[in-house]
Design a protein around this motif. Sequence first.
Motif, PDB file in Angstrom:
ATOM      1  N   ALA A   1       0.832  -1.211   0.000  1.00  0.00           N
ATOM      2  CA  ALA A   1       0.000   0.000   0.000  1.00  0.00           C
ATOM      3  C   ALA A   1       0.867   1.261   0.000  1.00  0.00           C
ATOM      4  CB  ALA A   1      -0.932  -0.019   1.211  1.00  0.00           C
ATOM      5  N   LYS A   2       1.929   1.261   0.808  1.00  0.00           N
ATOM      6  CA  LYS A   2       2.793   2.449   0.883  1.00  0.00           C
ATOM      7  C   LYS A   2       3.520   2.677  -0.435  1.00  0.00           C
ATOM      8  CE  LYS A   2       3.441   2.180   5.895  1.00  0.00           C
ATOM      9  NZ  LYS A   2       4.363   1.834   7.013  1.00  0.00           N
ATOM     10  N   LYS A   3       3.943   1.601  -1.091  1.00  0.00           N
ATOM     11  CA  LYS A   3       4.623   1.744  -2.383  1.00  0.00           C
ATOM     12  C   LYS A   3       3.699   2.363  -3.423  1.00  0.00           C
ATOM     13  CE  LYS A   3       7.947  -2.044  -1.838  1.00  0.00           C
ATOM     14  NZ  LYS A   3       8.335  -3.411  -2.270  1.00  0.00           N
ATOM     15  N   ARG A   4       2.415   2.058  -3.302  1.00  0.00           N
ATOM     16  CA  ARG A   4       1.445   2.615  -4.252  1.00  0.00           C
ATOM     17  C   ARG A   4       0.994   4.015  -3.855  1.00  0.00           C
ATOM     18  NH1 ARG A   4      -3.260  -1.630  -5.368  1.00  0.00           N
ATOM     19  NH2 ARG A   4      -4.192   0.365  -5.985  1.00  0.00           N
ATOM     20  N   GLY A   5       1.454   4.504  -2.693  1.00  0.00           N
ATOM     21  CA  GLY A   5       1.067   5.836  -2.253  1.00  0.00           C
ATOM     22  C   GLY A   5      -0.254   5.885  -1.511  1.00  0.00           C
ATOM     23  N   ILE A   6      -0.767   4.724  -1.094  1.00  0.00           N
ATOM     24  CA  ILE A   6      -2.013   4.681  -0.333  1.00  0.00           C
ATOM     25  C   ILE A   6      -1.692   4.907   1.136  1.00  0.00           C
ATOM     26  CG2 ILE A   6      -3.980   3.249   0.338  1.00  0.00           C
ATOM     27  CD1 ILE A   6      -3.643   1.725  -2.284  1.00  0.00           C
ATOM     28  N   GLU A   7      -2.288   5.930   1.729  1.00  0.00           N
ATOM     29  CA  GLU A   7      -2.027   6.270   3.132  1.00  0.00           C
ATOM     30  C   GLU A   7      -3.218   5.852   3.981  1.00  0.00           C
ATOM     31  OE1 GLU A   7      -1.259  10.424   3.207  1.00  0.00           O
ATOM     32  OE2 GLU A   7       0.425  10.312   1.796  1.00  0.00           O
ATOM     33  N   ILE A   8      -2.940   5.074   5.037  1.00  0.00           N
ATOM     34  CA  ILE A   8      -3.992   4.629   5.958  1.00  0.00           C
ATOM     35  C   ILE A   8      -3.563   4.989   7.369  1.00  0.00           C
ATOM     36  CG2 ILE A   8      -5.282   2.651   6.847  1.00  0.00           C
ATOM     37  CD1 ILE A   8      -4.715   1.232   4.196  1.00  0.00           C
TER      38      ILE A   8
END
Length: 630
Positions: A138-145
């Motif tokens: 998720a972080k590699k794709r730029g998704i922030e949770i």
Amino acid sequence: MGAVEHKAPGVAQLPMVALLGNPNCGKTALFNRLTGSRQKVANYAGVTIERKEGLFTSPEGRPFRVLDLPGAYSLSAHTPDEAITRDVVAGLREGEQSPDLVVCVVDATNLRLNLRLVLEIQRLGLPMVLALNMVDVAKKRGIEIDADKLAVELGMTVVETVAVQNGGEKSLLRALDAMWPLQRTKAQPLAAIDAVTVEQTQREVRRILAAVSNDFHDTGNLSEKIDDVVLHPVLGPVILALLMFLVFQAVFSWANTPMDLIKDGVGWIGQLLTTHMQEGLLRSLLVEGILGGAGSVLVFLPQILILFFFILILEDCGYLPRAAFLLDRLMGGVGLSGRAFIPLLSSFACAIPGIMAARTIQNPRDRLVTIMIAPLMTCSARLPVYALIIAAFIPEREVAGFMSLQGLVLFALYFAGIASAMAVAWVMKRAMGSKHLHPLMLELPSYHWPHLHNLAMGLWERAKIFVSRVGTIILTLMILLWFLSSFPGAPEGATHPPIYYSLAGLLGRGLEFIFAPIGFNWQICIALVPGLAAREVAVGALGTVYALSQTGDELAQSLAPIIANSWTLPTALSLLAWYVFAPQCMSTLSVVKRETDSWRYPLLMAGYMFALAYTASFLTYRIAIALSGA
């Protein structure tokens, strides 16, 4: 940390942690990470659904039991697997303890799909932890949770995990220590789930995502770009066919050296025993019975491992669901859904897991047809038979300068199994009066590099299964066959080898009247009988039969040149055709009975496969004779 194979005293009193999540969320990888993959695998009582349980110890030395539940999208069960998960979590499964804690594993790149199940479980009132898995992707794709904000929104502990990385489970272990001691809680009735509509649940999912997740910086899914090529209506099927073709080429091209090493090792042991033991029953049992039989099967281990090496890679990288999508239109032409592809592909390993995997097919008729055709897929037990005959009768040469002729023949045999399965499905669907096609609904996981740990564990498990079969079922049958082939001995003045006059010889000559029209001699007929227990036993049986039929220096030869000198080419081709459709082993028929809860379908399966096998062998034998002038 590590699981145990057998429960020690007091294990049943340890707190039970249940891992639950959607398919492809990394739940089983997390289970393997916690237990070290040394787990106890059995079936749930009364069904053939796999039950995985293990033990692990937290950093503070606290022991836990962990249960890997079947993947589910919802507790409103639509498949037998989902029904098992629902009943275990709700404490409704007889003989199963309700979990003390539910660890809900979710895919951080696909929370929109995963959170519905989390909210449903939450309504049961059980203690829960949310494992936000694949956060690295998720972080590699730029998704922030925001995990802390997600914990507030859900009212439960949220931890970040990366199940495929060493140490990726540590945050979960720390959370379990912080929650100690776990309080056993009775689940609320299942009606609590239905009290909220699906639409309300999805609205709540969207509200939570808006509060905790920011995917505005999502760089896009590389999988989608790859799928533009892999799922292309023209390129996609070509890539799939090319992949399958390369797999079967590799099965022969890569396996030669390790097969030769095993063959030489078995031959060396046999020569050693022959040299240092006096002639008699014990030497005959060890050399002709055990080494001639079980050793003839063991030599095919490298080919089986190469086949599974490719299957495991394609499964781990996420390609197999795409193959199901590509084949949906083709399978729809014979009345099947693309969802049947995964059970049918599993049948290339063994028909038993393929038949069990058909539980994921919701339509009862589609499920039944899939079960009935799954054994026509070329399982790994056929591979030793194919490899033996191909090596004996098909020359080892290249076609077009780069393709192995033996690999091409093997590819053709696998293709024949697939084509016959599709033809039988077409006939069955029309005989059952079903013309309605059910649309394929399938989640496509993101592509990722295969994980070496998972690949190594998968190959190790397959090697253990194969070697254990050689050392148990096959060895037992070979000893029994040796006994039947050795007694009573040959009479005085006998002109045939002693086996000709034995109990097995009498049985083989009796069956020869039935199988002579398709070119089978009495030695082949003997091998067909133990082959009903497991197909690969036929190779071991041929090894034992021909070892007892040879004398002097001929015993030092491997099985392939012996049958090459004993059979005609039409007989060899007829036996290959027989094994494309060969009647099922007994264990497969028993699983069909359990899955269908009726003897009607296993008997129907055995009958139609015998008829197909005999017809195909008869035609192959007669055509080969006509073309070769034999």
